[in-house]
Write a protein that holds these residues in place. Structure first.
Motif, PDB file in Angstrom:
ATOM      1  N   SER A 243      45.494  70.872 107.450  1.00 34.22           N
ATOM      2  CA  SER A 243      46.518  70.008 106.840  1.00 34.22           C
ATOM      3  C   SER A 243      46.404  68.578 107.369  1.00 34.22           C
ATOM      4  N   LYS A 244      45.944  68.418 108.617  1.00 29.32           N
ATOM      5  CA  LYS A 244      45.724  67.057 109.142  1.00 29.32           C
ATOM      6  C   LYS A 244      44.661  66.333 108.316  1.00 29.32           C
ATOM      7  N   GLU A 258      41.803  61.920 111.038  1.00 30.65           N
ATOM      8  CA  GLU A 258      40.789  62.939 110.775  1.00 30.65           C
ATOM      9  C   GLU A 258      41.374  64.326 110.984  1.00 30.65           C
ATOM     10  N   GLY A 259      40.782  65.275 110.305  1.00 36.43           N
ATOM     11  CA  GLY A 259      41.196  66.661 110.464  1.00 36.43           C
ATOM     12  C   GLY A 259      39.940  67.504 110.413  1.00 36.43           C
ATOM     13  N   ALA A 274      35.508  66.071 109.661  1.00 37.13           N
ATOM     14  CA  ALA A 274      34.817  64.817 109.410  1.00 37.13           C
ATOM     15  C   ALA A 274      35.775  63.685 109.754  1.00 37.13           C
ATOM     16  N   THR A 275      35.194  62.589 110.206  1.00 41.96           N
ATOM     17  CA  THR A 275      36.045  61.429 110.520  1.00 41.96           C
ATOM     18  C   THR A 275      36.349  60.651 109.244  1.00 41.96           C
ATOM     19  N   ARG A 276      37.327  59.764 109.320  1.00 38.35           N
ATOM     20  CA  ARG A 276      37.602  58.801 108.242  1.00 38.35           C
ATOM     21  C   ARG A 276      37.819  57.461 108.925  1.00 38.35           C
ATOM     22  N   GLU A 277      36.808  56.580 108.822  1.00 40.84           N
ATOM     23  CA  GLU A 277      36.833  55.331 109.595  1.00 40.84           C
ATOM     24  C   GLU A 277      36.393  54.163 108.726  1.00 40.84           C
ATOM     25  N   THR A 296      38.245  69.903 117.936  1.00 39.84           N
ATOM     26  CA  THR A 296      39.159  70.358 116.876  1.00 39.84           C
ATOM     27  C   THR A 296      38.649  71.660 116.259  1.00 39.84           C
ATOM     28  N   ALA A 297      37.331  71.715 116.018  1.00 38.46           N
ATOM     29  CA  ALA A 297      36.766  72.903 115.367  1.00 38.46           C
ATOM     30  C   ALA A 297      36.883  74.128 116.271  1.00 38.46           C
TER      31      ALA A 297
END
Ligand SMILES: Cc1cc2nc3c(=O)[nH]c(=O)nc-3n(C[C@H](O)[C@H](O)[C@H](O)COP(=O)(O)OP(=O)(O)OC[C@H]3O[C@@H](n4cnc5c(N)ncnc54)[C@H](O)[C@@H]3O)c2cc1C
Length: 381
Positions: A243-244, A258-259, A274-277, A296-297
């Motif tokens: 959900s993140k 990121e989530g 995956a990042t979002r940058e 996180t994984a």
């Protein structure tokens, strides 16, 4: 100088799908120009999750559902195996704080489409995905979901288009697009070409090219980093997002966050993203982000800790402020860009819609919400 009916700029999944769909009519002289190799941009540096669950209710989800049907059919007819398979998708909920957000997100999906979605308790979630950690408080799940190899898909579109006569110039960079009375002149690192129509499908780089036409596209590269593990026997029953991840994807204020995005590929490797940058056109990976992604994984799936990492990479998602692509035709210039994290999933429908715009001047879906003029900043520079 060559003359064509249509010039397509960009050999990613979007440009190649458009080339394929237009080639089916056998009536246009088409040139596709790619400055690197096929799938050298985001389409070769991404996951292959065909996620309907992650799409916003409304046009985005409707298009994704249609695209999935087309991809299912095409995967049976392409000579190249694109490793398409139907596999359920899950969005795990890591924390109770995210439940209201997910409830609202899903209620909009249910209101606007007939996507099959279930809310699962923590126990039900672990029953369906036994290797999940017991920290997860629940999940949203849909059996309407799939997976594909994005590089093979791009090549399948490309090879089918070239076998139907689409000409291709690889390793040739478009420097400038200019309007002329008969349409457009396209200047490249190797020469000049003319065409009645130009399709701009250069992903994150599209705004750099539209400048020469005094058109401001509000697209920015949004980097995503991914870890690849060694292959193992099939261990997951779903493609998994968190959900993140959904919150980060649609975070319009900062565009950051990121989530978890996790899939096990056809060959058994795990892609952990995956990042979002927003870091401009920088495609490097960073050790700090890779460590965060791994942590996180492993928190969600502890067994991943035992696997060796074989490589990592980063790609640039073509981000737009509202998360929707731009599919539009403006005086012969066709815009098909800005697919952010959805371009693999939306590739087939984008190709179909663009071919309809070329042929009939209108599309079979109401795509007015994908027009460039929805953005205040889209005016001439
Ligand atoms: C980490 C990550 C994970 C993702 N996961 C998924 C997923 O699971 N599912 C999904 O549906 N989508 C996913 N995406 C999104 C998807 O990868 C993109 O939306 C899609 O690849 C965009 O395709 P495109 O053809 O528009 O752009 P690109 O693939 O970037 O292609 C654009 C092409 O244009 C070429 N080009 C640029 N400038 C010029 C020029 N001047 N002259 C000639 N050629 C030029 C580039 O070289 C490039 O090949 C992910 C993306 C990333 C980064």
């Amino acid at each position: 100088m060559g003359a064509y009916d249509i010039i397509i700029i960009g050999g990613g999944v979007i440009g190649c799908s458009i080339a394929y769909h237009l080639s089916l009519f056998n009536r246009f002289k088409i040139l596709l120009i790619e400055r690197n190799g096929i799938a050298g941009g985001a389409s070769g540096s991404c996951d292959g999750i065909l996620s309907l669950l992650s799409k916003k209710g409304g046009i985005q989800l409707e298009l994704a559902m249609e695209s999935m049907l087309i991809l299912d059919n095409l995967s049976k007819s392409f000579p190249l195996d694109v490793e398409f398979r139907k596999i359920p998708g899950m969005i795990i909920i890591e924390d109770e704080r995210y439940i209201p957000f997910m409830e609202k997100f899903v209620s909009e999906q249910r209101r606007t489409t007939n996507l099959r979605i279930d809310f699962l308790s923590a126990k039900e979630t672990r029953g369906l995905e036994p290797l999940l950690s017991d920290r997860v408080v629940g999940a949203v799940r849909s059996t309407d979901n799939g997976q594909i190899n994005p590089i093979r898909l791009t090549y399948a579109f490309f090879e089918s288009a070239s076998s139907k006569g689409v000409e291709v110039r690889k390793g040739e960079e478009v420097l400038r697009i200019e309007r002329i009375p008969s349409g457009f002149r396209v200047e490249t690192s190797c020469g000049r070409y003319e065409a009645g129509l130009v399709v701009l499908s250069a992903g994150s780089w599209s705004p750099l090219l539209s400048e020469s036409l005094c058109l401001n596209l509000p697209i920015k590269p949004r980097r995503g980093q991914i870890i690849v593990t060694e292959p193992i026997e099939r261990a997951l029953n779903h493609t998994v997002l968190s959900s993140k991840y959904i919150v980060a994807k649609y975070n319009v204020e900062t565009g950051k966050g990121e989530g978890l995005a996790l899939e096990q590929t056809h060959h058994g490797n795990f892609l952990i993203g995956a990042t979002r940058e927003f870091v401009g056109y920088d495609r490097r990976v960073t050790s700090s982000a890779l460590k965060r992604l791994a942590k996180t994984a492993v928190e969600a799936f502890p067994f991943l800790k035992e696997l060796r990492v074989v490589r990592s990479f980063a790609g640039l998602r073509p981000w737009t402020p509202d998360g929707l692509p731009i599919i539009d035709i403006i005086d012969g210039l066709i815009l098909a860009c800005g697919h952010e994290g959805d371009g693999i999933c939306l590739s087939a429908i984008t190709g179909k819609l663009v071919s309809e715009l070329v042929l009939y001047g209108r599309a079979s879906f109401d795509i007015s919400s994908l027009s460039l003029k929805r953005f205040k900043t889209s005016s001439a520079l």
